[in-house]
Design a protein around this motif. Structure first.
Motif, PDB file in Angstrom:
ATOM      1  N   LYS A   1      25.936   8.251  86.786  1.00 44.39           N
ATOM      2  CA  LYS A   1      26.042   9.186  85.661  1.00 44.39           C
ATOM      3  C   LYS A   1      27.026  10.299  86.010  1.00 44.39           C
ATOM      4  N   ARG A   2      28.030  10.471  85.148  1.00 42.15           N
ATOM      5  CA  ARG A   2      29.037  11.510  85.354  1.00 42.15           C
ATOM      6  C   ARG A   2      29.040  12.441  84.165  1.00 42.15           C
ATOM      7  N   TYR A   3      29.126  13.725  84.432  1.00 41.16           N
ATOM      8  CA  TYR A   3      29.221  14.701  83.346  1.00 41.16           C
ATOM      9  C   TYR A   3      30.672  15.109  83.146  1.00 41.16           C
ATOM     10  N   TRP A   4      30.993  15.385  81.884  1.00 45.27           N
ATOM     11  CA  TRP A   4      32.361  15.750  81.498  1.00 45.27           C
ATOM     12  C   TRP A   4      32.845  16.958  82.294  1.00 45.27           C
ATOM     13  N   GLU A   5      31.951  17.909  82.492  1.00 45.10           N
ATOM     14  CA  GLU A   5      32.344  19.153  83.173  1.00 45.10           C
ATOM     15  C   GLU A   5      32.734  18.894  84.633  1.00 45.10           C
ATOM     16  N   ASP A   6      32.228  17.803  85.206  1.00 39.68           N
ATOM     17  CA  ASP A   6      32.467  17.538  86.628  1.00 39.68           C
ATOM     18  C   ASP A   6      33.750  16.740  86.877  1.00 39.68           C
ATOM     19  N   VAL A   7      34.408  16.319  85.800  1.00 39.06           N
ATOM     20  CA  VAL A   7      35.614  15.492  85.937  1.00 39.06           C
ATOM     21  C   VAL A   7      36.848  16.383  85.808  1.00 39.06           C
ATOM     22  N   LYS A   8      37.846  16.127  86.659  1.00 36.72           N
ATOM     23  CA  LYS A   8      39.100  16.898  86.593  1.00 36.72           C
ATOM     24  C   LYS A   8      40.262  15.955  86.278  1.00 36.72           C
ATOM     25  N   GLU A   9      41.278  16.492  85.620  1.00 36.39           N
ATOM     26  CA  GLU A   9      42.502  15.718  85.411  1.00 36.39           C
ATOM     27  C   GLU A   9      43.074  15.360  86.771  1.00 36.39           C
ATOM     28  N   GLY A  10      43.489  14.122  86.932  1.00 34.74           N
ATOM     29  CA  GLY A  10      44.006  13.663  88.216  1.00 34.74           C
ATOM     30  C   GLY A  10      42.966  12.922  89.049  1.00 34.74           C
ATOM     31  N   ASP A  11      41.688  13.039  88.691  1.00 37.60           N
ATOM     32  CA  ASP A  11      40.642  12.326  89.446  1.00 37.60           C
ATOM     33  C   ASP A  11      40.895  10.818  89.428  1.00 37.60           C
TER      34      ASP A  11
ATOM     35  N   ALA B   1      32.171  16.229  68.014  1.00 37.93           N
ATOM     36  CA  ALA B   1      31.073  16.551  68.923  1.00 37.93           C
ATOM     37  C   ALA B   1      31.259  15.885  70.285  1.00 37.93           C
ATOM     38  N   GLU B   2      32.296  15.024  70.405  1.00 36.78           N
ATOM     39  CA  GLU B   2      32.419  14.253  71.642  1.00 36.78           C
ATOM     40  C   GLU B   2      33.336  14.913  72.657  1.00 36.78           C
ATOM     41  N   LYS B   3      32.912  14.808  73.910  1.00 38.65           N
ATOM     42  CA  LYS B   3      33.740  15.284  75.016  1.00 38.65           C
ATOM     43  C   LYS B   3      34.367  14.046  75.653  1.00 38.65           C
ATOM     44  N   LEU B   4      35.700  14.002  75.590  1.00 38.38           N
ATOM     45  CA  LEU B   4      36.413  12.776  75.941  1.00 38.38           C
ATOM     46  C   LEU B   4      37.262  12.944  77.189  1.00 38.38           C
ATOM     47  N   VAL B   5      37.493  11.810  77.811  1.00 40.36           N
ATOM     48  CA  VAL B   5      38.385  11.732  78.953  1.00 40.36           C
ATOM     49  C   VAL B   5      39.388  10.619  78.654  1.00 40.36           C
ATOM     50  N   GLU B   6      40.674  10.915  78.856  1.00 40.70           N
ATOM     51  CA  GLU B   6      41.705   9.884  78.724  1.00 40.70           C
ATOM     52  C   GLU B   6      42.236   9.561  80.111  1.00 40.70           C
ATOM     53  N   GLY B   7      42.690   8.338  80.291  1.00 37.62           N
ATOM     54  CA  GLY B   7      43.226   8.002  81.601  1.00 37.62           C
ATOM     55  C   GLY B   7      44.159   6.823  81.555  1.00 37.62           C
ATOM     56  N   GLU B   8      44.829   6.618  82.692  1.00 37.46           N
ATOM     57  CA  GLU B   8      45.723   5.471  82.816  1.00 37.46           C
ATOM     58  C   GLU B   8      45.132   4.496  83.835  1.00 37.46           C
ATOM     59  N   LEU B   9      45.522   3.239  83.676  1.00 37.56           N
ATOM     60  CA  LEU B   9      44.946   2.159  84.479  1.00 37.56           C
ATOM     61  C   LEU B   9      46.062   1.256  84.978  1.00 37.56           C
ATOM     62  N   GLU B  10      45.792   0.627  86.114  1.00 35.40           N
ATOM     63  CA  GLU B  10      46.762  -0.335  86.613  1.00 35.40           C
ATOM     64  C   GLU B  10      46.039  -1.410  87.421  1.00 35.40           C
TER      65      GLU B  10
END
Lengths: 144, 152
Positions: free
Chosen positions: A5-15, A113-122
């Motif tokens: 379980k991960r919370y939005w607040e605990d994630v940083k850009e670049g993680d 209402a949603e807290k989102l994270v975007e990312g890249e994949l390879e």
């Protein structure tokens, strides 16, 4: 594996997202994915057909590699939180190749209402050649 | 051969697809994913309201398509590549759901190929609605017909 379980607040850009690795793809892997998905294009299982079409041997369905790559997102966010998943196929994976999958958070945002994270994949093979590049959007739970 | 722009807007017939627990299990095994959301009913019910479909599971809709669901694009199978695939998820998909998929050709175009000849592209969008009529997912796939047999 169940996602942590991960919370939005605990994630940083670049993680970095959890790495997923499948070593030494086999023709049996292709046949299992053919049966599971319904992709019976003979180019993925029929040696006679592939030789006639000018290829040395069978190769993995792009969607098999893309499915393995999607596990980076589900391990990170949990399947129910995946909002978008997009892949672009670069080169092919052959029997004996490894599929090494990585991802990175590029942006955090709030939408309604949603807290989102975007990312890249390879996904790359054992030689470091790109099999797939991709992107995702996932919603994460909030501590708020 | 140049692509026929008249293909844009062509629709396949609706495909009815039952999301089955056994198929989810088989699919999860094929992609080497042991997430209990796909295997353990009690865990999945507690965490997600039931066994859920993996991210790329909607590819299995081809098992439910007798050939009329995918709108015809006249590409040569020996020269066809899957270029891109995208899924957008708008509501949960659980084992037991019955989905109706409708596919539409939303674009066709051509580009000069890097290795000679021209490449033709077809973009097909599929909308999946569940038994309650809710739009649960949208898939977009880009199929490429290369100018010659594909070589890396």
């Amino acid at each position: 594996m169940a996602s942590a379980k991960r919370y939005w607040e605990d994630v940083k850009e670049g993680d970095a997202l959890p790495e997923v690795r499948v070593e030494k793809l086999t023709r049996t892997d292709f046949v299992k994915y053919a049966g599971a998905s319904g992709d019976f294009n003979p180019i993925h299982h029929d040696q006679t057909f592939v030789e006639a079409s000018g290829n040395p041997t069978v190769f993995a369905m792009g969607m098999l590699n893309a499915s393995i790559l999607s596990r980076v997102v589900t391990a990170f966010a949990g399947r129910p939180n995946v909002r978008r998943y997009k892949v672009r196929f670069a080169t092919r994976a052959w029997p004996g190749d490894d599929v090494i999958c990585r991802g990175r958070v590029t942006r955090k945002l709030e939408l309604g209402a949603e807290k989102l994270v975007e990312g890249e994949l390879e996904a790359v093979n054992q030689k470091g050649e790109t099999l797939i590049s991709g992107s995702f959007v996932a919603a994460l739970p909030s501590r708020a | 051969m140049p692509v026929d722009k008249n293909l844009i807007g062509r629709k396949g017939e609706p495909v009815t697809m039952h999301v089955e627990r056994g198929k989810i299990r088989e699919f999860a095994r094929a992609i080497k994913d042991d997430d209990p959301l796909y295997f353990d009913e009690a865990y999945a019910t507690r965490e997600a309201g039931g066994i859920v479909a993996p991210v790329t599971f909607l590819q299995t809709a081809s098992h439910w398509d007798d050939g009329r669901g995918r709108p015809r694009v006249p590409f040569d199978l020996k020269r066809v590549l899957h270029g891109e695939q995208e899924y957008e998820f708008l509501a949960p998909i659980h084992a037991g759901d019955v989905l109706t998929a409708v596919s539409t050709v939303v674009d066709v175009y051509e580009k000069p190929g890097k290795r000679g000849g021209s490449m033709n592209f077809a973009v097909i969008e599929t909308e999946y609605r569940n038994q309650g009529g809710t739009l649960v997912a949208r898939a977009r796939s880009v199929t490429i017909e290369t100018g010659q047999v594909v070589k890396d």
